[in-house]
Design a protein around this motif. Structure first.
Motif, short mmCIF file in Angstrom:
data_model
loop_
_atom_site.label_atom_id
_atom_site.label_comp_id
_atom_site.label_asym_id
_atom_site.label_seq_id
_atom_site.Cartn_x
_atom_site.Cartn_y
_atom_site.Cartn_z
N GLU A 72 -36.52 0.54 -12.91
CA GLU A 72 -36.57 0.40 -11.89
C GLU A 72 -37.16 -1.17 -11.31
O GLU A 72 -37.90 -1.61 -12.11
N ASP A 73 -36.75 -1.62 -10.36
CA ASP A 73 -37.01 -3.08 -9.99
C ASP A 73 -37.02 -4.09 -11.23
O ASP A 73 -38.26 -4.50 -11.45
N VAL A 74 -36.01 -4.37 -11.53
CA VAL A 74 -35.89 -5.13 -12.85
C VAL A 74 -35.71 -6.52 -12.49
O VAL A 74 -36.36 -7.44 -13.17
N ILE A 75 -35.52 -6.91 -11.25
CA ILE A 75 -35.49 -8.15 -10.78
C ILE A 75 -36.08 -8.40 -9.48
O ILE A 75 -36.56 -7.26 -9.02
N PRO A 76 -36.58 -9.51 -9.00
CA PRO A 76 -37.65 -9.63 -7.87
C PRO A 76 -36.63 -9.05 -6.75
O PRO A 76 -35.30 -8.97 -6.52
N PRO A 77 -37.36 -8.60 -5.66
CA PRO A 77 -36.68 -7.65 -4.68
C PRO A 77 -35.92 -8.42 -3.44
O PRO A 77 -35.38 -7.56 -2.67
N GLU A 78 -35.74 -9.49 -3.07
CA GLU A 78 -35.40 -10.20 -2.15
C GLU A 78 -33.95 -10.43 -1.95
O GLU A 78 -33.46 -10.17 -0.94
N ASN A 79 -33.26 -10.44 -3.02
CA ASN A 79 -31.79 -10.69 -2.83
C ASN A 79 -31.04 -9.72 -3.42
O ASN A 79 -30.99 -9.11 -4.58
N THR A 80 -30.41 -9.09 -2.53
CA THR A 80 -29.46 -7.93 -2.67
C THR A 80 -28.16 -8.29 -3.47
O THR A 80 -27.69 -7.46 -3.95
N ASP A 81 -27.72 -9.52 -3.41
CA ASP A 81 -26.48 -9.65 -4.12
C ASP A 81 -26.97 -9.52 -5.63
O ASP A 81 -26.17 -9.19 -6.36
N ALA A 82 -28.03 -10.33 -6.02
CA ALA A 82 -28.40 -10.25 -7.06
C ALA A 82 -28.72 -8.55 -7.63
O ALA A 82 -28.31 -8.28 -8.88
N GLN A 83 -29.30 -8.01 -6.83
CA GLN A 83 -29.63 -6.53 -7.20
C GLN A 83 -28.22 -5.68 -7.46
O GLN A 83 -28.31 -5.08 -8.46
N ARG A 84 -27.43 -6.33 -6.63
CA ARG A 84 -26.10 -5.33 -6.77
C ARG A 84 -25.30 -5.98 -8.25
O ARG A 84 -24.85 -5.03 -8.94
N GLU A 85 -25.53 -7.14 -8.60
CA GLU A 85 -25.10 -7.42 -9.79
C GLU A 85 -25.71 -6.98 -11.04
O GLU A 85 -24.80 -6.45 -11.79
N VAL A 86 -27.04 -6.53 -10.92
CA VAL A 86 -27.59 -5.90 -11.88
C VAL A 86 -26.92 -4.52 -12.08
O VAL A 86 -26.67 -4.02 -13.13
N THR A 87 -27.24 -3.78 -10.83
CA THR A 87 -26.60 -2.54 -10.94
C THR A 87 -25.08 -2.30 -11.43
O THR A 87 -25.11 -1.23 -12.15
N ARG A 88 -24.43 -2.86 -10.95
CA ARG A 88 -22.84 -2.52 -11.29
C ARG A 88 -22.74 -3.02 -12.73
O ARG A 88 -21.83 -2.63 -13.61
N ARG A 89 -23.49 -4.11 -13.48
CA ARG A 89 -23.25 -4.32 -15.00
C ARG A 89 -24.14 -3.48 -15.74
O ARG A 89 -23.88 -3.57 -16.89
N SER A 90 -24.92 -2.74 -15.08
CA SER A 90 -26.06 -1.97 -15.91
C SER A 90 -25.38 -0.71 -16.58
O SER A 90 -24.80 0.06 -15.62
N PRO A 91 -25.73 -0.37 -17.76
CA PRO A 91 -25.19 0.99 -18.28
C PRO A 91 -26.02 2.09 -17.94
O PRO A 91 -26.09 3.18 -18.16
N VAL A 92 -27.47 1.39 -17.50
CA VAL A 92 -28.57 2.40 -17.21
C VAL A 92 -28.66 2.33 -15.64
O VAL A 92 -28.46 1.44 -15.04
N PRO A 93 -28.81 3.56 -15.11
CA PRO A 93 -28.98 3.70 -13.67
C PRO A 93 -30.21 3.12 -12.95
O PRO A 93 -31.32 2.77 -13.79
N ILE A 94 -29.87 2.05 -12.10
CA ILE A 94 -30.91 1.27 -11.46
C ILE A 94 -31.61 1.77 -10.23
O ILE A 94 -30.73 2.19 -9.59
N ALA A 95 -32.80 1.73 -10.18
CA ALA A 95 -33.58 2.04 -9.07
C ALA A 95 -34.36 1.07 -8.31
O ALA A 95 -35.04 0.11 -9.15
N THR A 96 -34.59 0.75 -7.01
CA THR A 96 -34.88 0.03 -6.36
C THR A 96 -35.30 0.73 -4.81
O THR A 96 -34.66 1.75 -4.48
#
Ligand SMILES: [Mg+2]
Length: 406
Positions: free
Chosen positions: A251-275
């Motif tokens: 959950e909430d691995v990176i700061p919350p403001e930047n949805t592009d960065a969030q998508r980058e984490v989620t798409r590259r992560s082998p672990v399900p990402i929550a925010t």
């Protein structure tokens, strides 16, 4: 300005009801719980809760000027009226929406009591009779109550063994899903500002997750929360390191403001990402959900706009086959509002419970049985939220003594 006051006046006289007053009080649980009460001329009183923290009760008080005299059954129109009337001073997001949220929840309670129906029924009907709860846990002695807030005082408590012991203890209570914080003091070394996780800190986190997984086995769902701490590179490294442990989410691995960065984490992560817990209204979830920036969406129904708004967010998530697992640090009042939501959302999975250390949790509502049994909360069948506040217990825990619903 668009006028969201009442223009549809043709209504059965039995449902021609007016709001007569709105009151608030703040209880000191493990957080400051903002309770909201809506009175009507039908004698029905509704109870709600806004997400914790300061400023909310003043905003609720401000909103009384355009709610008194309104029909409480027009819940969704009144939410829009609150947003519209306050839009010049931040009403589309943040604390103002949080204040409107507590009122919205209380309005659903009123609507249920007036119509004789449980809130989940008004929100569209039921998918489940009980709602699964995950327990937010804290390792060893790393967490204690001090003036209502957490106080970290012992770094040894962050040892993997401390996490494992607490996981075992809480799983033995019957919870089928647990969450721990994975941000630790060691993350601040050598630099507390840049968000980069050292190899040593990364390995310590992996050892914590491994210890918890080994302690409870693969049958228990596990999530870990990072509280928006890490840089993009460290987020990716952490996700890769945790792949073997089959987490429910990170959950909430990176700061919350930047949805592009969030998508980058989620798409590259082998672990399900929550925010999702620090976003407001459906608009702030749009890109996150439609651009697949999240695997498990975790809005807080007591802050993001209330039950109807949360249901709308859940529906957009469902369109994209995304699981909906609400954040929740409320008292039993807001928690039961979330239970009605969990009952009526098809893609709901699990609801947060964050008050293990509050020993009067079950006393706050008038009821015979504990609220949580075997890691589940039963969905009430009685009208409204199906709860009654024990005012004597509430009075004992007021943040400011003598301010009970005043
Ligand atoms: Mg969180």
């Amino acid at each position: 300005m668009r006028d969201f006051s009442n223009h549809a006046t043709d209504r059965d006289p039995d449902r021609d009801v007016e709001i007569t007053n709105i009151e608030t009080c703040v209880l000191e649980g493990n957080f400051e719980w903002n309770l909201v009460r809506v009175h009507t001329d039908a004698g029905v009183v509704g109870l709600g809760e806004s997400y914790r923290g300061g400023g909310v009760t003043d905003l609720v008080e401000y909103m009384k000027r355009f709610l008194i005299g309104e029909n409480p059954l027009d819940v969704e129109r009144l939410f829009r009226r609150m947003v519209q009337e306050t839009s010049g001073h931040g009403g589309t997001t943040g604390k103002v929406v949080t204040a409107a949220t507590g009122i919205e929840i209380a309005l659903w309670d009123v609507a249920g009591k007036l119509t004789g129906l449980p809130v989940y029924q008004l929100l569209g009907g039921k998918y489940r009779d009980e709602v699964r709860v995950y327990c937010d846990c804290h390792a060893g002695e790393a967490y204690e109550l001090e003036d209502g807030y957490e106080a970290v005082h012992d770094e040894d408590a962050y040892a993997p063994e401390a996490y494992a012991a607490e996981a075992e203890r809480v799983a033995d209570m019957g919870f089928t899903a647990l969450k721990f914080d994975l941000d630790q003091p060691a993350d601040n070394r050598p630099d507390p500002y840049n968000g980069r996780v050292s190899n040593a800190a990364l390995e310590r986190k992996r050892e914590v997750v491994e210890a918890v997984r080994d302690a409870v086995g693969f049958e228990i769902d596990l999530a870990f929360d990072c509280h928006w701490d890490y840089s993009l590179d460290s987020a990716k490294r952490l996700c890769r390191a945790l792949e073997p442990y089959d987490l429910m989410w990170l959950e909430d691995v990176i700061p919350p403001e930047n949805t592009d960065a969030q998508r980058e984490v989620t798409r590259r992560s082998p672990v399900p990402i929550a925010t999702g817990e620090n976003r407001f209204r459906v608009h702030e979830f749009k890109e996150l959900l439609y651009d697949f920036g999240v695997d498990v969406v975790t809005p807080d129904p007591s802050t993001c706009g209330g039950l109807a708004e949360s249901k709308a967010i859940a529906s957009r998530a469902e369109e994209n086959y995304i699981v909906f697992s609400p954040h929740n640090v409320c008292s039993p009042v807001g928690t039961m509002a979330c239970v009605h939501l969990g009952a009526c959302v098809p893609n709901f999975d699990v609801l947060e419970y964050h008050a293990l250390e509050v020993d009067w949790w079950d006393d706050l509502l008038v009821r015979d049985e504990p609220l949580i049994e075997g890691g589940y909360i039963e969905v009430p069948e009685t009208p409204g939220l199906g709860i009654e506040l024990d005012e004597a217990v509430a009075r004992e825990h007021l943040l400011d003594p003598g301010t009970m619903f005043g």
